[in-house]
Design a protein around this motif. Structure first.
Motif, PDB file in Angstrom:
ATOM      1  N   LEU A  13       4.610  48.162  16.002  1.00 10.32           N
ATOM      2  CA  LEU A  13       3.463  48.297  16.896  1.00 10.32           C
ATOM      3  C   LEU A  13       3.909  48.241  18.352  1.00 10.32           C
ATOM      4  CD1 LEU A  13       0.831  46.097  15.038  1.00 10.32           C
ATOM      5  CD2 LEU A  13       0.816  48.588  15.259  1.00 10.32           C
ATOM      6  N   LYS A  14       4.825  47.334  18.657  1.00 11.66           N
ATOM      7  CA  LYS A  14       5.346  47.227  20.027  1.00 11.66           C
ATOM      8  C   LYS A  14       6.217  48.431  20.369  1.00 11.66           C
ATOM      9  CE  LYS A  14       7.105  43.211  19.408  1.00 11.66           C
ATOM     10  NZ  LYS A  14       7.860  41.978  19.586  1.00 11.66           N
ATOM     11  N   LEU A  15       7.136  48.802  19.473  1.00  8.40           N
ATOM     12  CA  LEU A  15       8.048  49.921  19.717  1.00  8.40           C
ATOM     13  C   LEU A  15       7.283  51.220  19.968  1.00  8.40           C
ATOM     14  CD1 LEU A  15      11.011  50.972  19.718  1.00  8.40           C
ATOM     15  CD2 LEU A  15      10.733  51.376  17.274  1.00  8.40           C
ATOM     16  N   ALA A  16       6.233  51.445  19.202  1.00  7.25           N
ATOM     17  CA  ALA A  16       5.460  52.680  19.309  1.00  7.25           C
ATOM     18  C   ALA A  16       4.472  52.655  20.474  1.00  7.25           C
ATOM     19  CB  ALA A  16       4.714  52.922  17.998  1.00  7.25           C
ATOM     20  N   GLY A  17       4.351  51.509  21.146  1.00  8.90           N
ATOM     21  CA  GLY A  17       3.407  51.405  22.252  1.00  8.90           C
ATOM     22  C   GLY A  17       1.972  51.232  21.800  1.00  8.90           C
ATOM     23  N   LEU A  18       1.779  50.855  20.530  1.00 10.15           N
ATOM     24  CA  LEU A  18       0.433  50.628  20.010  1.00 10.15           C
ATOM     25  C   LEU A  18      -0.060  49.220  20.332  1.00 10.15           C
ATOM     26  CD1 LEU A  18       0.900  52.388  16.563  1.00 10.15           C
ATOM     27  CD2 LEU A  18      -0.189  53.320  18.618  1.00 10.15           C
ATOM     28  N   ALA A  19       0.861  48.347  20.725  1.00  9.81           N
ATOM     29  CA  ALA A  19       0.547  46.986  21.171  1.00  9.81           C
ATOM     30  C   ALA A  19       1.477  46.674  22.335  1.00  9.81           C
ATOM     31  CB  ALA A  19       0.738  45.974  20.045  1.00  9.81           C
ATOM     32  N   GLU A  20       0.966  45.967  23.326  1.00 12.35           N
ATOM     33  CA  GLU A  20       1.777  45.655  24.503  1.00 12.35           C
ATOM     34  C   GLU A  20       2.701  44.467  24.297  1.00 12.35           C
ATOM     35  OE1 GLU A  20      -0.453  45.412  28.108  1.00 12.35           O
ATOM     36  OE2 GLU A  20      -1.523  47.271  27.685  1.00 12.35           O
ATOM     37  N   SER A  21       2.363  43.603  23.346  1.00 12.07           N
ATOM     38  CA  SER A  21       3.158  42.392  23.131  1.00 12.07           C
ATOM     39  C   SER A  21       3.073  41.969  21.677  1.00 12.07           C
ATOM     40  CB  SER A  21       2.619  41.255  24.008  1.00 12.07           C
ATOM     41  OG  SER A  21       1.309  40.901  23.575  1.00 12.07           O
ATOM     42  N   GLY A  22       3.933  41.014  21.329  1.00 11.84           N
ATOM     43  CA  GLY A  22       3.883  40.461  19.981  1.00 11.84           C
ATOM     44  C   GLY A  22       2.561  39.769  19.711  1.00 11.84           C
ATOM     45  N   ALA A  23       2.021  39.117  20.739  1.00  5.46           N
ATOM     46  CA  ALA A  23       0.739  38.427  20.582  1.00  5.46           C
ATOM     47  C   ALA A  23      -0.386  39.428  20.317  1.00  5.46           C
ATOM     48  CB  ALA A  23       0.432  37.608  21.833  1.00  5.46           C
ATOM     49  N   GLU A  24      -0.363  40.546  21.031  1.00  7.15           N
ATOM     50  CA  GLU A  24      -1.388  41.563  20.795  1.00  7.15           C
ATOM     51  C   GLU A  24      -1.224  42.177  19.409  1.00  7.15           C
ATOM     52  OE1 GLU A  24      -3.439  45.514  22.758  1.00  7.15           O
ATOM     53  OE2 GLU A  24      -1.392  45.030  23.328  1.00  7.15           O
ATOM     54  N   ALA A  25       0.007  42.426  18.999  1.00  5.97           N
ATOM     55  CA  ALA A  25       0.256  42.972  17.662  1.00  5.97           C
ATOM     56  C   ALA A  25      -0.273  42.020  16.602  1.00  5.97           C
ATOM     57  CB  ALA A  25       1.754  43.216  17.458  1.00  5.97           C
ATOM     58  N   ARG A  26       0.003  40.738  16.761  1.00  2.58           N
ATOM     59  CA  ARG A  26      -0.461  39.717  15.816  1.00  2.58           C
ATOM     60  C   ARG A  26      -1.987  39.732  15.717  1.00  2.58           C
ATOM     61  NH1 ARG A  26       0.879  35.316  18.529  1.00  2.58           N
ATOM     62  NH2 ARG A  26       3.065  35.742  18.107  1.00  2.58           N
ATOM     63  N   GLU A  27      -2.640  39.807  16.863  1.00  3.11           N
ATOM     64  CA  GLU A  27      -4.103  39.811  16.906  1.00  3.11           C
ATOM     65  C   GLU A  27      -4.685  41.054  16.234  1.00  3.11           C
ATOM     66  OE1 GLU A  27      -7.303  40.169  20.458  1.00  3.11           O
ATOM     67  OE2 GLU A  27      -5.773  38.618  20.717  1.00  3.11           O
ATOM     68  N   LEU A  28      -4.137  42.223  16.550  1.00  2.40           N
ATOM     69  CA  LEU A  28      -4.628  43.468  15.951  1.00  2.40           C
ATOM     70  C   LEU A  28      -4.504  43.440  14.430  1.00  2.40           C
ATOM     71  CD1 LEU A  28      -3.092  46.029  18.470  1.00  2.40           C
ATOM     72  CD2 LEU A  28      -5.543  45.615  18.105  1.00  2.40           C
ATOM     73  N   VAL A  29      -3.366  42.980  13.948  1.00  4.77           N
ATOM     74  CA  VAL A  29      -3.137  42.924  12.503  1.00  4.77           C
ATOM     75  C   VAL A  29      -4.093  41.915  11.857  1.00  4.77           C
ATOM     76  CG1 VAL A  29      -1.464  42.318  10.707  1.00  4.77           C
ATOM     77  CG2 VAL A  29      -0.749  43.719  12.654  1.00  4.77           C
ATOM     78  N   ALA A  30      -4.204  40.737  12.451  1.00  4.84           N
ATOM     79  CA  ALA A  30      -5.058  39.682  11.890  1.00  4.84           C
ATOM     80  C   ALA A  30      -6.526  40.104  11.847  1.00  4.84           C
ATOM     81  CB  ALA A  30      -4.902  38.397  12.698  1.00  4.84           C
ATOM     82  N   GLU A  31      -6.951  40.901  12.814  1.00  4.31           N
ATOM     83  CA  GLU A  31      -8.351  41.333  12.874  1.00  4.31           C
ATOM     84  C   GLU A  31      -8.636  42.548  11.990  1.00  4.31           C
ATOM     85  OE1 GLU A  31      -9.238  41.815  17.016  1.00  4.31           O
ATOM     86  OE2 GLU A  31      -9.247  39.652  17.368  1.00  4.31           O
ATOM     87  N   GLY A  32      -7.627  43.049  11.278  1.00  7.06           N
ATOM     88  CA  GLY A  32      -7.835  44.182  10.382  1.00  7.06           C
ATOM     89  C   GLY A  32      -7.963  45.511  11.106  1.00  7.06           C
ATOM     90  N   GLU A  33      -7.411  45.601  12.312  1.00  3.36           N
ATOM     91  CA  GLU A  33      -7.492  46.828  13.106  1.00  3.36           C
ATOM     92  C   GLU A  33      -6.339  47.784  12.837  1.00  3.36           C
ATOM     93  OE1 GLU A  33     -10.110  47.454  14.883  1.00  3.36           O
ATOM     94  OE2 GLU A  33     -10.993  45.468  14.700  1.00  3.36           O
ATOM     95  N   VAL A  34      -5.413  47.398  11.951  1.00  4.92           N
ATOM     96  CA  VAL A  34      -4.214  48.201  11.698  1.00  4.92           C
ATOM     97  C   VAL A  34      -4.216  48.685  10.250  1.00  4.92           C
ATOM     98  CG1 VAL A  34      -1.688  48.174  11.655  1.00  4.92           C
ATOM     99  CG2 VAL A  34      -2.919  46.870  13.406  1.00  4.92           C
ATOM    100  N   SER A  35      -3.947  49.968  10.085  1.00  3.72           N
ATOM    101  CA  SER A  35      -3.805  50.497   8.729  1.00  3.72           C
ATOM    102  C   SER A  35      -2.451  51.189   8.611  1.00  3.72           C
ATOM    103  CB  SER A  35      -4.934  51.460   8.376  1.00  3.72           C
ATOM    104  OG  SER A  35      -4.928  52.578   9.223  1.00  3.72           O
ATOM    105  N   VAL A  36      -1.897  51.123   7.410  1.00  4.51           N
ATOM    106  CA  VAL A  36      -0.622  51.768   7.101  1.00  4.51           C
ATOM    107  C   VAL A  36      -0.889  52.752   5.970  1.00  4.51           C
ATOM    108  CG1 VAL A  36       1.745  51.430   6.313  1.00  4.51           C
ATOM    109  CG2 VAL A  36       0.669  49.713   7.795  1.00  4.51           C
TER     110      VAL A  36
END
Length: 81
Positions: free
Chosen positions: A20-43
């Motif tokens: 998520l960080k590498l692709a620029g889909l999240a600005e930080s590890g904290a944002e990535a953690r939040e997006l994933v925890a909130e169910g905003e990410v699909s694979v």
């Protein structure tokens, strides 16, 4: 939606939070953690709440952001756009 950007990785796999960080889909590890925890990410079309999920070349990650959905595909180091 347009084709996903292909984001090359140097190894055979990468963890979802890192991608998520590498692709620029999240600005930080904290944002990535939040997006994933909130169910905003699909694979590959399925919501995944495991930040440590291992992604491999070809996996498509989509993030639902307030400004709209964004997506990227895991690519090998030799397939950069």
């Amino acid at each position: 939606m347009s084709s996903p950007d292909i984001v090359p990785i140097s190894d055979d796999e990468i963890r979802l939070g890192q991608f998520l960080k590498l692709a620029g889909l999240a600005e930080s590890g904290a944002e990535a953690r939040e997006l994933v925890a909130e169910g905003e990410v699909s694979v590959n079309g399925e919501v995944d709440t495991r930040r440590g999920r291992r992604l491999v070349v070809g996996d498509v990650v989509r993030v639902d952001l307030p400004q709209g959905a964004a997506h990227a595909q895991v690519g090998s180091a030799g397939t950069a756009d």
